[in-house]
Design a protein around this motif. Structure first.
Motif, PDB file in Angstrom:
ATOM      1  N   PRO A 257       0.830  -1.206   0.000  1.00 38.37           N
ATOM      2  CA  PRO A 257       0.000   0.000   0.000  1.00 38.37           C
ATOM      3  C   PRO A 257       0.863   1.253   0.000  1.00 38.37           C
ATOM      4  O   PRO A 257       1.999   1.248   0.490  1.00 38.37           O
ATOM      5  N   PRO A 258       0.344   2.366  -0.535  1.00 37.94           N
ATOM      6  CA  PRO A 258       1.079   3.634  -0.433  1.00 37.94           C
ATOM      7  C   PRO A 258       1.282   4.026   1.024  1.00 37.94           C
ATOM      8  O   PRO A 258       0.538   3.600   1.914  1.00 37.94           O
ATOM      9  N   TYR A 262      -1.080   3.739   5.659  1.00 33.62           N
ATOM     10  CA  TYR A 262      -0.708   3.077   6.909  1.00 33.62           C
ATOM     11  C   TYR A 262      -1.207   3.899   8.092  1.00 33.62           C
ATOM     12  O   TYR A 262      -1.047   5.123   8.115  1.00 33.62           O
ATOM     13  N   PRO A 263      -1.798   3.226   9.081  1.00 33.13           N
ATOM     14  CA  PRO A 263      -2.290   3.945  10.261  1.00 33.13           C
ATOM     15  C   PRO A 263      -1.150   4.314  11.206  1.00 33.13           C
ATOM     16  O   PRO A 263       0.006   3.921  10.999  1.00 33.13           O
ATOM     17  N   LEU A 294       1.931   2.433  15.759  1.00 37.43           N
ATOM     18  CA  LEU A 294       0.495   2.261  15.953  1.00 37.43           C
ATOM     19  C   LEU A 294       0.119   2.503  17.411  1.00 37.43           C
ATOM     20  O   LEU A 294       0.934   2.315  18.321  1.00 37.43           O
ATOM     21  N   GLU A 295      -1.112   2.895  17.608  1.00 37.65           N
ATOM     22  CA  GLU A 295      -1.568   3.228  18.961  1.00 37.65           C
ATOM     23  C   GLU A 295      -1.686   1.981  19.830  1.00 37.65           C
ATOM     24  O   GLU A 295      -1.813   0.857  19.333  1.00 37.65           O
ATOM     25  N   LEU A 352      -2.045  -4.725   5.475  1.00 32.03           N
ATOM     26  CA  LEU A 352      -0.865  -3.866   5.397  1.00 32.03           C
ATOM     27  C   LEU A 352       0.304  -4.526   4.679  1.00 32.03           C
ATOM     28  O   LEU A 352       1.335  -3.881   4.479  1.00 32.03           O
ATOM     29  N   GLY A 353       0.154  -5.779   4.302  1.00 29.96           N
ATOM     30  CA  GLY A 353       1.186  -6.454   3.541  1.00 29.96           C
ATOM     31  C   GLY A 353       2.366  -6.867   4.395  1.00 29.96           C
ATOM     32  O   GLY A 353       2.301  -6.927   5.623  1.00 29.96           O
TER      33      GLY A 353
END
Length: 401
Positions: A257-258, A262-263, A294-295, A352-353
């Protein structure tokens, strides 16, 4: 002599069917049909006209080769939870990587194919990484021709795949049986618990003069002034909008993904204003990195910690760099946090790969994060990638406020 200087001894296109191209300043390394390594190839009796260009001094980065390969895609076949698509091309050289060393693998004989397999998950169309090498056994009638594991490979046109040059004794129809082992990579999200049993599949292909003519005639030479430019060839697979690709088959491409998809909180490079890449991502060894935190409570995290996600990928085509060894060092006010460096685990996520990650119990805004690359991607390389992703300095990042 500049980087775009082309070898005067470039091998003619028809020689691709006999010995492949000679590559500069590399020690040849071959593998026989039993998996043992040996040198091979002899192009002395080959004639032809249009040369396959090879650069004498390519840049230590991703670059445009002088030509675009031609291949034939077969119908995808099922192998347990896997789907795989076989593809055939003319035998050609590639480079294998061991640690920080690369070696040239040349075709062993004039008759044969370069066999490639792309393996993916039928539900998410996630292309599976080269962490579980398939074994292929090729027979002609009742006679076994070869049985060997395939190399995990990185190609601009094909992305992640498995492949090798295979010598064939004569024209005719061959059967290839493929055995896929269980996937050892940590899996999360929709892939969690999948691919634990492996799978088997079989397909047939015809090797004859018509095939040889088609794959050689299909070679596309790039404009000479583009040879060695920074850039990458467009993928042959992964048709737009889920449609067919240019080979007429529905084969996914292994693009991540670009970065914006991503979160979490993106870690920043404090020197980015002075030395930023075109896409805004930190670079090392010409690899682009998405690094995000990530949170707490993320589905990827263990317990209450925050999850550090590192996604190295090729520039231009966003292909994941698999079989890489990474670790993270966290510092606060110049002092190490915790027990020192933490190893990042290669992980395959359905959304997310492929990435490398770890849950961190104590990380805060303002902390410094150093991503150390202990070994470059341990995958074989096709032309255009063989000089990149070796000299990989640590990334010095920080957690923004």
């Amino acid at each position: 002599m500049n980087r775009r200087t082309v070898l005067r001894r470039a091998v003619p296109i028809s020689a691709a069917l006999t010995a492949g191209c000679a590559a500069p300043r590399s020690e040849p390394d071959g593998r026989n049909e039993s998996g043992d390594r040996e040198n091979g190839g002899d192009s002395n009796d080959v004639t032809g006209t249009a040369p396959i260009p090879m650069l004498e001094d390519p840049p230590e980065a991703v670059y445009l080769p002088g030509h675009r390969k031609s291949m034939r895609a077969l119908e995808p076949v099922e192998a347990g939870d896997y789907l795989l698509a076989p593809m055939l091309s003319y035998p050609h050289p590639f480079w294998v990587v061991t640690g920080t060393d690369r070696r040239l693998v040349e075709p062993e004989s004039g008759r044969g194919v370069h066999l490639m397999i792309v393996v993916w998950d039928r539900e998410t169309e996630t292309v599976l990484p080269g962490t579980a090498e398939p074994t292929v056994t090729i027979t002609k009638g009742d006679e076994q021709v070869t049985s060997r594991p395939l190399w995990p490979m990185l190609s601009q046109e094909m992305g992640l795949h498995f492949g090798d040059n295979v010598s064939l004794p004569a024209d005719g129809t061959y059967t290839a049986s493929v055995e896929l082992p269980p996937l050892p990579t940590r899996r999360t999200g929709s892939l969690d618990g999948r691919f634990t049993d492996g799978g088997t599949a079989a397909f047939e292909f015809t090797y004859d003069e018509a095939f040889r003519d088609a794959v050689v005639d299909g070679i596309e030479l790039l404009d000479r002034e583009r040879w060695g430019e920074r850039g990458a060839l467009e993928p042959m697979t992964g048709g737009s909008d889920g449609g067919m690709d240019e080979m007429g088959a529905d084969i996914p491409y292994s693009a991540l993904p670009p970065a914006d998809d991503y979160p979490g909180t993106r870690l920043v490079d404090p020197t980015a204003d002075a030395d930023a890449s075109a896409d805004g991502l930190p670079r090392s060894g010409d690899a682009a990195f998405v690094v995000t935190l990530l949170e707490s409570g993320s589905r990827l995290a263990d317990g209450d910690g925050r999850y550090l996600l590192v996604s190295p990928r090729t520039p231009y085509n966003r292909v994941p760099l698999t079989n890489t060894s990474l670790r993270a060092v966290i510092e606060r006010d110049g002092e190490p946090v915790g027990d020192g460096p933490v190893e990042l685990v290669q992980t395959l996520d359905g959304e997310l790969g492929l990435h490398y990650g770890r849950s961190l119990a104590d990380i805060r805004s303002g902390d410094s994060v150093r991503i150390e690359i202990e070994s470059p991607p341990q995958t074989a390389r096709h032309q255009g990638y063989e000089t990149a992703f070796f000299e990989m300095d640590a990334l010095e990042l920080s957690v923004p406020d």
